[in-house]
Design an enzyme around this catalytic site. Structure first.
Site, PDB file in Angstrom:
ATOM      1  N   LYS A 285      13.731  39.894 -19.060  1.00 17.75           N
ATOM      2  CA  LYS A 285      13.805  39.407 -17.679  1.00 17.75           C
ATOM      3  C   LYS A 285      12.959  40.318 -16.788  1.00 17.75           C
ATOM      4  O   LYS A 285      12.949  41.535 -16.991  1.00 17.75           O
ATOM      5  CB  LYS A 285      15.268  39.463 -17.210  1.00 17.75           C
ATOM      6  CG  LYS A 285      15.466  39.183 -15.741  1.00 17.75           C
ATOM      7  CD  LYS A 285      16.935  39.300 -15.331  1.00 17.75           C
ATOM      8  CE  LYS A 285      17.063  39.078 -13.826  1.00 17.75           C
ATOM      9  NZ  LYS A 285      18.426  39.127 -13.342  1.00 17.75           N
TER      10      LYS A 285
ATOM     11  N   GLU B  86      24.587  42.181  -1.867  1.00 16.66           N
ATOM     12  CA  GLU B  86      24.758  42.975  -3.085  1.00 16.66           C
ATOM     13  C   GLU B  86      25.134  44.426  -2.837  1.00 16.66           C
ATOM     14  O   GLU B  86      24.340  45.219  -2.334  1.00 16.66           O
ATOM     15  CB  GLU B  86      23.464  42.929  -3.928  1.00 16.66           C
ATOM     16  CG  GLU B  86      23.678  43.564  -5.289  1.00 16.66           C
ATOM     17  CD  GLU B  86      22.514  43.368  -6.245  1.00 16.66           C
ATOM     18  OE1 GLU B  86      21.584  42.602  -5.936  1.00 16.66           O
ATOM     19  OE2 GLU B  86      22.542  44.008  -7.305  1.00 16.66           O
TER      20      GLU B  86
HETATM   21  C1  LIG Z   1      15.915  39.906  -5.693  1.00 21.69           C
HETATM   22  C2  LIG Z   1      16.698  39.229  -4.841  1.00 21.69           C
HETATM   23  O1  LIG Z   1      17.911  38.714  -5.192  1.00 21.69           O
HETATM   24  C3  LIG Z   1      18.594  39.109  -6.381  1.00 21.69           C
HETATM   25  C4  LIG Z   1      20.020  39.007  -6.095  1.00 21.69           C
HETATM   26  C5  LIG Z   1      20.689  37.817  -6.249  1.00 21.69           C
HETATM   27  C6  LIG Z   1      20.117  36.748  -6.943  1.00 21.69           C
HETATM   28  C7  LIG Z   1      18.905  36.891  -7.541  1.00 21.69           C
HETATM   29  C8  LIG Z   1      18.297  35.781  -8.328  1.00 21.69           C
HETATM   30  O2  LIG Z   1      18.979  34.785  -8.546  1.00 21.69           O
HETATM   31  O3  LIG Z   1      17.124  35.875  -8.700  1.00 21.69           O
HETATM   32  C9  LIG Z   1      18.170  38.194  -7.528  1.00 21.69           C
HETATM   33  O4  LIG Z   1      18.428  38.813  -8.750  1.00 21.69           O
HETATM   34  C10 LIG Z   1      16.306  39.015  -3.436  1.00 21.69           C
HETATM   35  O5  LIG Z   1      17.117  38.508  -2.657  1.00 21.69           O
HETATM   36  O6  LIG Z   1      15.182  39.407  -3.053  1.00 21.69           O
END
Ligand SMILES: C=C(O[C@H]1C=CC=C(C(=O)O)[C@@H]1O)C(=O)O
Length: 468
Positions: A225, A274
């Site tokens: 990932k 987060e």
């Molecule tokens: C990297 C980000 O979100 C992260 C946090 C939640 C969901 C995410 C996703 O679904 O890709 C990302 O991992 C951002 O908001 O810039």
């Protein structure tokens, strides 16, 4: 909340405490920290921060509206600036040194009051820094001159000074009172931002191509990932009102952590869902947050979208990677670790995410900075395997992330406190703001959907600025 206009303490009361400190400093033959905390009447934290920003003071803002906790710091009594990969350890060492022989007066000692370091870190200390992030080094923790803690409808004022035997303690006391008096003046501008012009930092086509090749590499097994981010610049007709922007963020995202770090004319701010880590009374809390989908216009559509996120193989594996990494990190330092088997849905204003809360009890004496170092970057903002994913981001993304997707937060003198991942954010300077958002890329990622998802995430700051 009303603005507190009454002086909570007199110059002579503060001076008295500072001179006790100066005498102690003389005996020890070195400069020491003096910190004094008193309860005060309610003040308006956003106004205080907004005013500090207008005055070009280094300042910090941190609020969780749904848990009734806000922390504001203005001015710097002491700054811990660190660089490179040892930035967390060096900061902990400097804080320990500063606390040694400190004179701390804090009768009630509530969470977040008393001397606290506030600030943040850059995402990748090995990335070559651009001028965009000037003033935001690899690591910056500020001990503010004036600190306000709002907890459970109580409000505490803390004055922090670093002084030695020769310090003019009357001047120092006056400086604190004058700063506080300046901070309680109204901070709002009397005009609106006007129309916003939007400009991508990298053309959409180029970003989608990077996503496509990265997804192909993941499908071939090169990585598991990689989180790829993009940035956009918005320019308003008038100066952006940072205080109004924060009000807007708090009203729209009461469950998120609203944060801001002001440095000179710049202000880095956002509302992140987060939490990176919270350490209080030996209890460690964090969360895995990864996997996203839009909100639906009706509750039926919204539930359908939520169900499809819960059942999406791509999102569940993207999420499981983050859970796995956090669990491994927790098992190294905690005696008990609690990780639910199934994620839950976190519904925000325009996006919903998969969320797994993780709780542990610290086995040994660890500082929150060690936990931050261990957890950052989680695969929610970096990828897996960690080192390879970060190297790929460095090579492919063509973006100086600066403090985006990095730890921002605070810690107290017990080395407890809370850090969040700086997401849904913008770096504001005058009329302009640079917005950041990223997406977890997997082997089956679709570049158009990832682009749309990053737009949803940017919407948080865009509407906060538009309506400021
Ligand atoms: C990297 C980000 O979100 C992260 C946090 C939640 C969901 C995410 C996703 O679904 O890709 C990302 O991992 C951002 O908001 O810039």
């Amino acid at each position: 909340m009303a603005i507190a206009t009454e002086i909570f303490t007199s110059t002579s009361e503060l001076e008295n405490i500072f001179s006790t400190g100066a005498r102690q400093a003389a005996e020890l033959g070195k400069a020491i920290l003096v910190s004094y905390t008193v309860p005060i009447d309610a003040a308006n934290p956003i106004e205080l921060f907004g005013r500090a920003h207008q005055l070009n003071q280094t300042a910090f803002y941190w609020a969780r509206p749904d848990s009734n906790f806000t922390l504001v710091g203005a001015g710097s009594a002491f700054e811990i600036i660190t660089e490179g990969e040892s930035r967390f350890e060096t900061a902990a060492h400097e804080w320990r040194e500063l606390l040694q022989d400190a004179l701390i007066l804090n009768e009630d000692d509530v969470w977040g009051s008393g001397p606290a370091l506030m600030g943040g870190y850059s995402f990748d200390p090995l990335y070559k820094r651009s001028s965009l992030w000037e003033g935001y080094p690899d690591g910056l923790l500020i001990l503010p001159k004036v600190q306000l803690t709002f907890s459970d409808n109580r409000c505490y004022f803390t004055a922090n000074v670093h002084l030695n035997a020769d310090t003019d303690t009357w001047d120092k006391a006056e400086e604190i009172i004058q700063l506080y008096n300046a901070l309680v003046q109204p901070a709002h501008l009397d005009y609106e931002p006007g129309r916003l012009a939007f400009e991508e930092l990298l053309p959409a086509r180029t970003w989608k191509n990077i996503v496509e090749t990265t997804a192909e590499d993941i499908a071939k097994g090169k990585f598991k990932k990689v989180v790829l981010a993009r940035a956009a610049r918005v320019t308003a007709e008038n100066k952006i009102d940072v205080a109004r922007m924060l009000c807007r963020l708090e009203a729209s995202y009461p469950t998120a952590i609203t944060y801001a770090v002001s440095r000179g004319e710049q202000c880095f701010a956002g509302a992140t869902p987060e939490r990176l880590v919270r350490l209080q009374g030996g209890l460690v809390q964090t969360m895995a947050l990864a996997g996203s989908i839009a909100r639906g216009a009706t509750s039926e559509k919204d539930n359908r979208l939520g169900d499809s996120l819960m059942n999406s193989g791509k999102d569940r594996s993207e999420h499981a990677i983050v859970v796995g990494m956090i669990k491994d990190a927790f098992e190294k330092v905690c005696s008990e670790v609690n990780v639910p088997e199934t994620p839950q849905l976190l519904k925000l204003k325009n996006v919903q995410h998969l969320l797994t809360p993780v709780i542990g009890r610290l086995a040994a004496d660890k500082s929150i900075l060690q936990l931050v170092e261990q957890l950052h970057p989680t695969p929610a903002v970096g990828g897996l395997p960690g080192r390879e994913a970060i190297a790929a981001i460095r090579e492919r993304e063509q973006l100086d992330r600066g403090w985006y997707a990095a730890p921002v937060g605070w810690l107290d003198r017990r080395f407890e406190g809370e850090f969040a991942v700086a997401l849904r954010c913008a770096l504001v300077k005058g009329k302009a703001a640079t917005l950041f958002a990223g997406c977890g890329i997997m082997g089956d990622s679709n570049p158009d959907s990832e682009y749309a998802e990053s737009n949803l995430k940017m919407r948080v700051m865009l509407s906060a600025i538009e309506n400021s």
